[in-house]
Design a protein around this motif. Structure first.
Motif, PDB file in Angstrom:
ATOM      1  N   LEU A 105       0.830  -1.206   0.000  1.00 17.77           N
ATOM      2  CA  LEU A 105       0.000   0.000   0.000  1.00 17.77           C
ATOM      3  C   LEU A 105       0.865   1.257   0.000  1.00 17.77           C
ATOM      4  N   LEU A 106       1.923   1.261   0.811  1.00 19.94           N
ATOM      5  CA  LEU A 106       2.812   2.424   0.863  1.00 19.94           C
ATOM      6  C   LEU A 106       3.441   2.700  -0.499  1.00 19.94           C
ATOM      7  N   VAL A 107       3.864   1.646  -1.180  1.00 20.77           N
ATOM      8  CA  VAL A 107       4.473   1.820  -2.505  1.00 20.77           C
ATOM      9  C   VAL A 107       3.478   2.476  -3.458  1.00 20.77           C
ATOM     10  N   LYS A 108       2.238   2.004  -3.444  1.00 18.03           N
ATOM     11  CA  LYS A 108       1.215   2.578  -4.325  1.00 18.03           C
ATOM     12  C   LYS A 108       0.950   4.043  -3.983  1.00 18.03           C
ATOM     13  N   LEU A 109       0.868   4.337  -2.688  1.00 16.71           N
ATOM     14  CA  LEU A 109       0.617   5.721  -2.264  1.00 16.71           C
ATOM     15  C   LEU A 109       1.762   6.643  -2.679  1.00 16.71           C
ATOM     16  N   ILE A 110       2.990   6.170  -2.498  1.00 14.53           N
ATOM     17  CA  ILE A 110       4.151   6.999  -2.856  1.00 14.53           C
ATOM     18  C   ILE A 110       4.215   7.197  -4.365  1.00 14.53           C
ATOM     19  N   HIS A 111       3.923   6.152  -5.135  1.00 14.85           N
ATOM     20  CA  HIS A 111       3.908   6.289  -6.594  1.00 14.85           C
ATOM     21  C   HIS A 111       2.906   7.362  -7.020  1.00 14.85           C
ATOM     22  N   GLU A 112       1.701   7.305  -6.465  1.00 17.55           N
ATOM     23  CA  GLU A 112       0.675   8.295  -6.809  1.00 17.55           C
ATOM     24  C   GLU A 112       1.130   9.703  -6.435  1.00 17.55           C
ATOM     25  N   LEU A 151       4.232  10.826  -6.038  1.00 17.95           N
ATOM     26  CA  LEU A 151       5.346  11.279  -6.880  1.00 17.95           C
ATOM     27  C   LEU A 151       4.853  11.743  -8.245  1.00 17.95           C
ATOM     28  N   LEU A 152       3.864  11.053  -8.786  1.00 19.78           N
ATOM     29  CA  LEU A 152       3.298  11.472 -10.070  1.00 19.78           C
ATOM     30  C   LEU A 152       2.559  12.802  -9.939  1.00 19.78           C
ATOM     31  N   ALA A 153       2.015  13.063  -8.754  1.00 16.39           N
ATOM     32  CA  ALA A 153       1.331  14.339  -8.529  1.00 16.39           C
ATOM     33  C   ALA A 153       2.340  15.473  -8.349  1.00 16.39           C
ATOM     34  N   VAL A 154       3.447  15.196  -7.664  1.00 16.17           N
ATOM     35  CA  VAL A 154       4.449  16.231  -7.396  1.00 16.17           C
ATOM     36  C   VAL A 154       5.310  16.499  -8.632  1.00 16.17           C
ATOM     37  N   ARG A 155       5.792  15.431  -9.285  1.00 16.19           N
ATOM     38  CA  ARG A 155       6.625  15.526 -10.500  1.00 16.19           C
ATOM     39  C   ARG A 155       7.788  16.503 -10.330  1.00 16.19           C
ATOM     40  N   ALA A 156       8.517  16.317  -9.238  1.00 17.89           N
ATOM     41  CA  ALA A 156       9.699  17.145  -8.958  1.00 17.89           C
ATOM     42  C   ALA A 156      10.527  16.411  -7.920  1.00 17.89           C
ATOM     43  N   LYS A 157      11.702  16.955  -7.639  1.00 19.71           N
ATOM     44  CA  LYS A 157      12.485  16.383  -6.551  1.00 19.71           C
ATOM     45  C   LYS A 157      11.612  16.383  -5.299  1.00 19.71           C
ATOM     46  N   LEU A 179      12.375   3.532  -5.576  1.00 18.96           N
ATOM     47  CA  LEU A 179      11.460   4.618  -5.943  1.00 18.96           C
ATOM     48  C   LEU A 179      12.107   5.555  -6.960  1.00 18.96           C
ATOM     49  N   ASN A 180      13.390   5.868  -6.751  1.00 20.34           N
ATOM     50  CA  ASN A 180      14.105   6.711  -7.715  1.00 20.34           C
ATOM     51  C   ASN A 180      14.151   6.048  -9.088  1.00 20.34           C
ATOM     52  N   LYS A 181      14.414   4.743  -9.108  1.00 24.92           N
ATOM     53  CA  LYS A 181      14.476   4.011 -10.375  1.00 24.92           C
ATOM     54  C   LYS A 181      13.097   3.960 -11.032  1.00 24.92           C
ATOM     55  N   TRP A 182      12.067   3.709 -10.213  1.00 21.60           N
ATOM     56  CA  TRP A 182      10.706   3.641 -10.763  1.00 21.60           C
ATOM     57  C   TRP A 182      10.317   4.977 -11.397  1.00 21.60           C
ATOM     58  N   TYR A 183      10.648   6.070 -10.724  1.00 14.61           N
ATOM     59  CA  TYR A 183      10.298   7.401 -11.229  1.00 14.61           C
ATOM     60  C   TYR A 183      10.976   7.658 -12.576  1.00 14.61           C
ATOM     61  N   HIS A 197       6.705  23.844  -2.300  1.00 16.86           N
ATOM     62  CA  HIS A 197       5.563  24.503  -2.937  1.00 16.86           C
ATOM     63  C   HIS A 197       4.421  23.534  -3.248  1.00 16.86           C
ATOM     64  N   ILE A 198       4.768  22.280  -3.463  1.00 16.64           N
ATOM     65  CA  ILE A 198       3.745  21.274  -3.779  1.00 16.64           C
ATOM     66  C   ILE A 198       3.682  20.276  -2.625  1.00 16.64           C
ATOM     67  N   VAL A 199       2.487  20.042  -2.130  1.00 12.85           N
ATOM     68  CA  VAL A 199       2.296  19.110  -1.015  1.00 12.85           C
ATOM     69  C   VAL A 199       1.221  18.100  -1.405  1.00 12.85           C
ATOM     70  N   CYS A 200       1.547  16.844  -1.248  1.00 16.83           N
ATOM     71  CA  CYS A 200       0.591  15.775  -1.561  1.00 16.83           C
ATOM     72  C   CYS A 200       0.371  14.948  -0.294  1.00 16.83           C
ATOM     73  N   ASN A 201      -0.796  15.127   0.313  1.00 13.73           N
ATOM     74  CA  ASN A 201      -1.104  14.435   1.564  1.00 13.73           C
ATOM     75  C   ASN A 201      -1.776  13.102   1.253  1.00 13.73           C
ATOM     76  N   TRP A 202      -0.977  12.048   1.300  1.00 16.00           N
ATOM     77  CA  TRP A 202      -1.485  10.714   1.014  1.00 16.00           C
ATOM     78  C   TRP A 202      -1.444   9.858   2.283  1.00 16.00           C
ATOM     79  N   THR A 203      -1.663  10.529   3.429  1.00 13.41           N
ATOM     80  CA  THR A 203      -1.740   9.773   4.682  1.00 13.41           C
ATOM     81  C   THR A 203      -3.059   9.008   4.716  1.00 13.41           C
ATOM     82  N   LEU A 204      -3.099   7.967   5.530  1.00  9.25           N
ATOM     83  CA  LEU A 204      -4.316   7.160   5.602  1.00  9.25           C
ATOM     84  C   LEU A 204      -5.491   7.974   6.131  1.00  9.25           C
TER      85      LEU A 204
END
Length: 216
Positions: free
Chosen positions: A110-117, A119-125, A145-149, A183-190
């Motif tokens: 689940l964590l991997v899926k949340l982080i992937h989502e 990272l795609l939303a942030v699209r930055a370092k 995660l770096n490789k996946w991105y 500047h970009i915040v993605c809150n993917w907490t449960l």
């Protein structure tokens, strides 16, 4: 008639006249008193009737107000009970999520899926914030995660794990991902995902829980 008898006769006359005047005054005073007493009694009767009528009118007004407010009060009570049921539903969902967190394998996926989502939303370092208990779990994922991105977006990035852990309501699972500049915040907490999901689905939830015509 002797002088003495004349004097006595005059005295008797004066006494009779005095008594008659006194009787007249007493009679007039008694009559005036009786009239005043009757007036006071009548005034008190009028006052008592007015007070009684006022109380009766107030009772009637109170009854009509209570009758008019009854549906509103009932609706408020129903809404309060429905709110309690929804709150209990939220608590049950939270308990199930916490149960899934204790399943390390499922939670890692689940964590991997949340982080992937995220990272795609942030699209930055990106900087990843997690609960302290999840630090070692996510730390082992950073390289992958770096490789996946890079594979996903065709460009390298920099993903780091923050030492600022999630706290408070957010501290029971999931991730918070920020761009490196903040500047970009993605809150993917449960907790955030649960709130968003429940808020989005609340009309449907209420329909199936409280609409007597609803069918599953």
């Amino acid at each position: 008639m002797t002088e003495e008898r004349q004097i006595q006769s005059m005295i008797d006359f004066i006494e009779r006249e005095t008594q008659e005047k006194a009787d007249e005054l007493n009679s007039a005073a008694q009559e005036e008193y009786d009239l005043e007493k009757m007036g006071l009694v009548e005034a008190e009767k009028v006052k008592a009737r007015a007070t009684g009528e006022k109380k009766i009118k107030q009772v009637d007004v109170d009854r009509r107000v209570a009758r008019a407010n009854f549906p509103k009060i009932q609706r408020l009570r129903i809404m309060e009970e429905q709110s309690k049921i929804v709150d209990q539903l939220k608590e049950n969902v939270k308990k199930k999520l916490l149960t899934s967190v204790r399943d390390t394998r499922r939670y890692s996926e689940l964590l991997v899926k949340l982080i992937h989502e995220a990272l795609l939303a942030v699209r930055a370092k990106a900087v990843i914030h997690v609960c302290k208990d999840d630090e070692s779990l996510v730390k082992n994922m950073v390289s992958d995660l770096n490789k996946w991105y890079e594979d996903k977006l065709g460009t390298p990035t920099s993903i780091t794990l923050s030492k600022d852990y999630l706290s408070g309501e957010e501290a029971w699972g999931g991730v918070l991902v920020k761009s490196e500049d903040g500047h970009i915040v993605c809150n993917w907490t449960l907790s955030s995902r649960m709130r968003n999901c429940l808020n989005d689905q609340l009309p449907t939830i209420r329909y199936y829980l409280f609409d007597p015509d609803a069918s599953f």
